[in-house]
Enzyme design. Structure first.
Site, PDB file in Angstrom:
ATOM      1  N   SER A  38       0.808  -1.214   0.000  1.00 51.36           N
ATOM      2  CA  SER A  38       0.000   0.000   0.000  1.00 51.36           C
ATOM      3  C   SER A  38       0.851   1.279   0.000  1.00 51.36           C
ATOM      4  O   SER A  38       0.744   2.112   0.902  1.00 51.36           O
ATOM      5  CB  SER A  38      -0.926  -0.019   1.224  1.00 51.36           C
ATOM      6  OG  SER A  38      -1.790   1.093   1.195  1.00 51.36           O
ATOM      7  N   CYS A  42       4.122   6.441  -7.551  1.00 45.43           N
ATOM      8  CA  CYS A  42       4.231   7.721  -8.269  1.00 45.43           C
ATOM      9  C   CYS A  42       4.950   8.791  -7.444  1.00 45.43           C
ATOM     10  O   CYS A  42       5.482   9.755  -8.005  1.00 45.43           O
ATOM     11  CB  CYS A  42       2.833   8.238  -8.643  1.00 45.43           C
ATOM     12  SG  CYS A  42       1.881   7.037  -9.568  1.00 45.43           S
ATOM     13  N   ASN A 305      -6.191   2.177  -9.045  1.00 48.19           N
ATOM     14  CA  ASN A 305      -7.099   2.394  -7.914  1.00 48.19           C
ATOM     15  C   ASN A 305      -8.556   2.233  -8.329  1.00 48.19           C
ATOM     16  O   ASN A 305      -9.346   1.600  -7.633  1.00 48.19           O
ATOM     17  CB  ASN A 305      -6.878   3.788  -7.313  1.00 48.19           C
ATOM     18  CG  ASN A 305      -5.756   3.777  -6.291  1.00 48.19           C
ATOM     19  OD1 ASN A 305      -5.980   3.522  -5.129  1.00 48.19           O
ATOM     20  ND2 ASN A 305      -4.542   4.004  -6.747  1.00 48.19           N
TER      21      ASN A 305
END
Ligand code: NAD
Length: 453
Positions: A38, A42, A305
């Protein structure tokens, strides 16, 4: 009912959270082969450049936070095999080197993508790195502090290459970008790439285009130079390989789960693979290009996501759909923002459209307002009906706004004539009186009238 999620970065952790909200009774397990899960891939270049001080802040949720939601996380555990008929997994504990068989009712594959590593001499030398996983980030941070490199060569002038060029300059590392294509950012049209090219050169980054990596030279096990296809020898005590990524599909493929034409895992709009009860989401799977209707592989964090949410909801008994992508993306290098949505002019032509385009250079705020800066927008439309096909923008402010307006126009299948009449927010600190979007749409609309009638 037991849901197992393989991989726990963007799509996997989102899928787990969504599945839990959808079904509080579900047993949910995440297997993640890395030590961390998690985290935001980026954000890594900004950690390297010191914009983000602590790499731990890239971690969205720790394993114990998942536990609070009744989601069991097993890090350093790799799924070795999927028996899709008997719904069994072989899972290896990487710490104890032992294997166990675990059954599932539903499975979500979020195995991500891997950096492309060229098979060249010297690729295993110390000082040759990629930036993809959390351990890559930690490795690069250690290398930067222990070796204090002075001269970097980045192979590939795509998103990571250009983001890291900025980061390295902040660290006073002299940087050369070596790009195999005739232009940097090959997915962008040439005139937009040329603006970025000139800007980066003005920032004292050396840029070599039309030349690829052929060999890495080392001294005492450490990299000391890069040899290019045209025979250039570039001194380097740090080499970053950023020539793109490939979907991580080996596990799916070995288990007989179908891949699509792009080479990524094939899924439908519910993120279901061809195997009953098995879903996939994120960088490991393909999706649909909403303009061409064709399969496309678009490995981006926001898409992972969104797909993770859909897969999680459906695996937990819901009925969500992911409709596909326009390829909207944005990044920055130094102060320059660069964004795109939809098809480039070249891609539109390659896909069989008859595109027409227009480039406008305006300002991001009212021209007279302090710190107003140049903003260039290229808009691409179908010559026959004026339908907008895509856009690219470069500037020092407002690029996200231009791209997001046009991405929304793509969603509504708007034409230049529609967009010319858009009612957009204006005040001098925010925009010129006519947004560059309206100016470009109007001019493109006129050009279509002139060319076609
Ligand atoms: P990329 O596809 O953006 O760029 C790779 C570049 O390497 C291309 O310009 C390509 O022409 C060049 N190249 C390929 N082979 C080469 C060779 N042998 N020698 C020299 N150049 C070569 O890939 P990336 O920068 O590695 O990024 C990886 C992934 O991460 C991409 O899919 C990207 O979309 C994603 N990413 C996205 C963002 C963002 O959206 N802001 C930021 C970072 C990374």
């Amino acid at each position: 009912m037991r849901l197992i999620i393989i991989g726990g970065v963007a799509a996997g952790s989102k899928a787990a959270a969504k599945a839990r909200r959808q079904n509080p009774q579900l047993e949910i397990i995440i297997y993640q082969d890395e030590a961390e899960l998690s985290y935001s891939t980026c954000g890594m270049p900004y950690v390297i450049g010191g914009v983000i001080e602590n790499s731990r802040s890239l971690i969205v949720r720790q394993a114990d936070e998942f536990a609070k939601d009744g989601i069991q996380v097993f890090t350093r555990h790799r799924v070795m095999q999927i028996d899709k008929i008997r719904k069994q997994l072989t899972v290896k504990n990487l710490q104890t080197d032992t294997e166990a068989s675990v059954s599932f009712d539903r499975l979500i594959l979020t195995t991500g993508a891997k950096p492309i590593i060229p098979n060249v001499i010297g690729i295993d030398l110390q000082g040759v790195v990629t930036l993809r996983n959390y351990s890559d980030l930690q490795g690069l941070q250690t290398l930067l502090s222990s070796q204090q490199p002075k001269q970097a060569v980045i192979i590939g002038a795509g998103y990571i290459g250009l983001e890291l060029a900025e980061a390295f300059q902040k660290l006073a590392i002299k940087t050369t970008l070596l790009e195999k294509s005739p232009q940097i950012l090959p997915k962008f049209d040439a005139e937009i790439a040329a603006l970025v090219h000139q800007y980066v050169v003005d920032k004292h980054v050396e840029l070599i285009v039309g030349d690829g990596l052929v060999k890495l030279h080392g001294e005492q096990g450490r990299v000391c130079a890069v040899e290019s296809e045209t025979g250039k020898r570039l001194a380097a005590d740090l080499v970053v390989v950023a020539i793109g990524i490939r979907p991580n599909t080996a596990l799916a493929q070995d288990s007989g789960i179908a891949l699509g034409t792009t080479g990524a895992i094939a899924v439908n709009a519910k993120m279901e693979t061809d195997a009953e009860g098995i879903f996939a989401a994120g960088d490991c799977c393909e999706t649909v290009d909403r303009i061409t209707g064709k399969p496309i592989w678009m490995p981006l964090g926001d898409i992972a996501n969104l797909q993770g949410r859909v897969a999680g909801e459906n695996a937990a008994g819901g009925d969500a759909h992911f409709s596909g992508v326009f390829g909207t993306a944005i990044f920055k290098t130094f102060a320059l923002q660069v964004g795109c949505t939809g098809l480039s002019e070249k891609a539109a032509r390659d896909c069989g459209f008859d595109p027409i385009s227009l480039l406008v250079t305006k300002t991001d705020k009212a021209r007279y307002y302090p710190n107003s800066q140049s903003l260039t927008l290229k808009m691409i439309a179908d010559k026959h009906n004026g339908r907008i096909l895509g856009a690219q923008a470069v500037g020092f402010g407002g690029v996200d706004k231009m791209i997001d307006i046009i991405a929304t126009a793509l969603l509504g299948k708007l034409s230049c004539a529609d967009l010319e009449n858009a009612d957009l927010a204006y005040s001098p600190p925010f925009s010129p009186v006519l947004s560059p979007v309206i100016v470009a749409a109007g001019a493109l609309n006129k050009k279509i009238d002139t060319v076609c009638f």
